[in-house]
Structures are given as C-alpha cells and as structure tokens.
Write a protein that holds these residues in place. Structure first.
Motif, PDB file in Angstrom:
ATOM      1  N   GLN A   1       0.829  -1.188   0.000  1.00  0.00           N
ATOM      2  CA  GLN A   1       0.000   0.000   0.000  1.00  0.00           C
ATOM      3  C   GLN A   1       0.869   1.247   0.000  1.00  0.00           C
ATOM      4  O   GLN A   1       1.958   1.256   0.572  1.00  0.00           O
ATOM      5  CB  GLN A   1      -0.921   0.037   1.222  1.00  0.00           C
ATOM      6  N   VAL A   2       0.373   2.265  -0.652  1.00  0.00           N
ATOM      7  CA  VAL A   2       1.037   3.563  -0.672  1.00  0.00           C
ATOM      8  C   VAL A   2       0.024   4.610  -0.220  1.00  0.00           C
ATOM      9  O   VAL A   2      -1.124   4.612  -0.673  1.00  0.00           O
ATOM     10  CB  VAL A   2       1.563   3.907  -2.075  1.00  0.00           C
ATOM     11  N   GLN A   3       0.436   5.462   0.662  1.00  0.00           N
ATOM     12  CA  GLN A   3      -0.419   6.548   1.110  1.00  0.00           C
ATOM     13  C   GLN A   3       0.116   7.855   0.512  1.00  0.00           C
ATOM     14  O   GLN A   3       1.327   8.092   0.485  1.00  0.00           O
ATOM     15  CB  GLN A   3      -0.426   6.662   2.633  1.00  0.00           C
ATOM     16  N   LEU A   4      -0.803   8.685   0.042  1.00  0.00           N
ATOM     17  CA  LEU A   4      -0.442   9.959  -0.572  1.00  0.00           C
ATOM     18  C   LEU A   4      -1.135  11.093   0.182  1.00  0.00           C
ATOM     19  O   LEU A   4      -2.340  11.048   0.400  1.00  0.00           O
ATOM     20  CB  LEU A   4      -0.875   9.988  -2.032  1.00  0.00           C
ATOM     21  N   GLY A  26       4.782   4.394   2.650  1.00  0.00           N
ATOM     22  CA  GLY A  26       4.388   2.996   2.476  1.00  0.00           C
ATOM     23  C   GLY A  26       5.340   2.287   1.538  1.00  0.00           C
ATOM     24  O   GLY A  26       6.559   2.432   1.650  1.00  0.00           O
ATOM     25  N   ARG A  27       4.814   1.547   0.577  1.00  0.00           N
ATOM     26  CA  ARG A  27       5.638   0.741  -0.335  1.00  0.00           C
ATOM     27  C   ARG A  27       6.207   1.598  -1.462  1.00  0.00           C
ATOM     28  O   ARG A  27       5.967   1.370  -2.638  1.00  0.00           O
ATOM     29  CB  ARG A  27       4.822  -0.411  -0.907  1.00  0.00           C
ATOM     30  N   ILE A  28       6.966   2.561  -1.070  1.00  0.00           N
ATOM     31  CA  ILE A  28       7.450   3.552  -2.024  1.00  0.00           C
ATOM     32  C   ILE A  28       8.529   3.019  -2.943  1.00  0.00           C
ATOM     33  O   ILE A  28       8.816   3.614  -3.977  1.00  0.00           O
ATOM     34  CB  ILE A  28       7.961   4.791  -1.292  1.00  0.00           C
ATOM     35  N   PHE A  29       9.129   1.871  -2.605  1.00  0.00           N
ATOM     36  CA  PHE A  29      10.220   1.349  -3.419  1.00  0.00           C
ATOM     37  C   PHE A  29       9.741   0.916  -4.795  1.00  0.00           C
ATOM     38  O   PHE A  29      10.523   0.749  -5.708  1.00  0.00           O
ATOM     39  CB  PHE A  29      10.893   0.172  -2.707  1.00  0.00           C
ATOM     40  N   SER A  30       8.411   0.706  -4.931  1.00  0.00           N
ATOM     41  CA  SER A  30       7.862   0.278  -6.219  1.00  0.00           C
ATOM     42  C   SER A  30       7.515   1.435  -7.142  1.00  0.00           C
ATOM     43  O   SER A  30       7.152   1.223  -8.299  1.00  0.00           O
ATOM     44  CB  SER A  30       6.594  -0.563  -5.989  1.00  0.00           C
ATOM     45  N   ILE A  31       7.627   2.662  -6.617  1.00  0.00           N
ATOM     46  CA  ILE A  31       7.221   3.820  -7.409  1.00  0.00           C
ATOM     47  C   ILE A  31       8.242   4.120  -8.499  1.00  0.00           C
ATOM     48  O   ILE A  31       9.432   4.213  -8.235  1.00  0.00           O
ATOM     49  CB  ILE A  31       7.044   5.061  -6.524  1.00  0.00           C
ATOM     50  N   TYR A  94      -5.011  16.008  -8.735  1.00  0.00           N
ATOM     51  CA  TYR A  94      -4.759  14.718  -8.109  1.00  0.00           C
ATOM     52  C   TYR A  94      -3.305  14.310  -8.295  1.00  0.00           C
ATOM     53  O   TYR A  94      -2.757  14.388  -9.396  1.00  0.00           O
ATOM     54  CB  TYR A  94      -5.635  13.631  -8.739  1.00  0.00           C
ATOM     55  N   CYS A  95      -2.733  13.844  -7.236  1.00  0.00           N
ATOM     56  CA  CYS A  95      -1.416  13.246  -7.292  1.00  0.00           C
ATOM     57  C   CYS A  95      -1.579  11.783  -7.690  1.00  0.00           C
ATOM     58  O   CYS A  95      -2.520  11.110  -7.250  1.00  0.00           O
ATOM     59  CB  CYS A  95      -0.747  13.356  -5.923  1.00  0.00           C
ATOM     60  N   ARG A  96      -0.672  11.298  -8.503  1.00  0.00           N
ATOM     61  CA  ARG A  96      -0.683   9.888  -8.885  1.00  0.00           C
ATOM     62  C   ARG A  96       0.732   9.362  -8.838  1.00  0.00           C
ATOM     63  O   ARG A  96       1.672  10.027  -9.285  1.00  0.00           O
ATOM     64  CB  ARG A  96      -1.245   9.708 -10.298  1.00  0.00           C
ATOM     65  N   VAL A  97       0.891   8.147  -8.284  1.00  0.00           N
ATOM     66  CA  VAL A  97       2.175   7.466  -8.320  1.00  0.00           C
ATOM     67  C   VAL A  97       1.941   6.075  -8.863  1.00  0.00           C
ATOM     68  O   VAL A  97       0.956   5.421  -8.535  1.00  0.00           O
ATOM     69  CB  VAL A  97       2.853   7.406  -6.933  1.00  0.00           C
ATOM     70  N   PHE A  98       2.821   5.622  -9.732  1.00  0.00           N
ATOM     71  CA  PHE A  98       2.657   4.280 -10.269  1.00  0.00           C
ATOM     72  C   PHE A  98       4.012   3.687 -10.623  1.00  0.00           C
ATOM     73  O   PHE A  98       5.015   4.384 -10.763  1.00  0.00           O
ATOM     74  CB  PHE A  98       1.695   4.266 -11.456  1.00  0.00           C
ATOM     75  N   GLY A  99       3.995   2.359 -10.730  1.00  0.00           N
ATOM     76  CA  GLY A  99       5.213   1.627 -11.046  1.00  0.00           C
ATOM     77  C   GLY A  99       4.857   0.199 -11.378  1.00  0.00           C
ATOM     78  O   GLY A  99       3.768  -0.072 -11.906  1.00  0.00           O
ATOM     79  N   VAL A 100       5.711  -0.720 -11.039  1.00  0.00           N
ATOM     80  CA  VAL A 100       5.463  -2.130 -11.343  1.00  0.00           C
ATOM     81  C   VAL A 100       4.327  -2.647 -10.464  1.00  0.00           C
ATOM     82  O   VAL A 100       4.423  -2.670  -9.245  1.00  0.00           O
ATOM     83  CB  VAL A 100       6.736  -2.954 -11.110  1.00  0.00           C
ATOM     84  N   ARG A 101       3.250  -3.026 -11.082  1.00  0.00           N
ATOM     85  CA  ARG A 101       2.078  -3.607 -10.406  1.00  0.00           C
ATOM     86  C   ARG A 101       1.533  -2.704  -9.293  1.00  0.00           C
ATOM     87  O   ARG A 101       1.067  -3.197  -8.258  1.00  0.00           O
ATOM     88  CB  ARG A 101       2.404  -4.991  -9.846  1.00  0.00           C
ATOM     89  N   MET A 102       1.611  -1.421  -9.475  1.00  0.00           N
ATOM     90  CA  MET A 102       1.033  -0.530  -8.496  1.00  0.00           C
ATOM     91  C   MET A 102       0.639   0.788  -9.158  1.00  0.00           C
ATOM     92  O   MET A 102       1.321   1.269 -10.072  1.00  0.00           O
ATOM     93  CB  MET A 102       1.993  -0.301  -7.325  1.00  0.00           C
TER      94      MET A 102
END
Length: 115
Positions: A1-4, A26-31, A94-102
C-alpha cells in the motif's frame, strides 16, 4: 500500500502562483513515476505533468512554460509549481504514483483561479 498526502491547493488570482505537494509513504520502493492530473467541472481527468524516477518529465501542452514538476526522492515527495495561473486551470488536482504492479491516486486538492 502507498499513502499519498496532498497539500497546497487553494484560491489564486489570474497571473498568480500556487505550489502543490504530494508526499508518499508505504511501499514507495515500487514507485517509478510521480505526477499530477486534474479534473475540471464537467470534464474528464487529464494529465498535467509526470516525472519518472530517471530524468523523464512530461507536461500537458496547456501548462508548458507555466508549471514545473519536481521530485525530492529523499522525501518521496513530488511538487507542482504553478505560475501564471489562468481561470481555466481551475480544477481538482490529483497526485498519482505508479510503477510495477502498483497505481495509486491521492484524494485531490482544489485549485481555484479567479479572473
């Protein structure tokens, strides 16, 4: 989970400036990519600007030369400096963050630009 957590919206006059911030935790390493989108009343959500973990930055044509996106990777935060604001910039941003499977979106922050 990632919180923004977004901040910085509000009211500005045409020609003025605002700065938006979005802090991720949160799981920021995937961003991989952090960015900003906006949705004006009665319109579809649209891209404003994105920045990858590398050096790739992308802007909507409507904001080029006026808005600047930046990232502070140490703080896991993305910023949007908005200058020379126009009434047509009025929207929920809106803020958006994305990466591998997130892919995560913030709750949005309202920007209102008066003429």
């Amino acid at each position: 989970q990632v919180q923004l957590v977004e901040s910085g919206g509000g009211l500005a006059q045409a020609g003025g400036s605002l700065r938006l911030s979005c802090a991720a935790s949160g799981r920021i390493f995937s961003i991989n990519t952090m960015g900003w989108y906006r949705q004006a009343p009665g319109k579809q959500r649209e891209l404003v600007a994105t920045a990858t973990s590398g050096t790739s930055i992308n802007y909507a044509d409507s904001v080029k030369g006026r808005f600047t996106i930046s990232r502070d990777n140490a703080k896991n935060t993305v910023y949007l400096q908005m200058n020379s604001l126009k009434p047509e910039d009025t929207a929920v941003y809106y803020c958006r963050v994305f990466g591998v499977r997130m892919d995560y979106w913030g709750k949005g922050t309202l920007v209102t630009v008066s003429s």
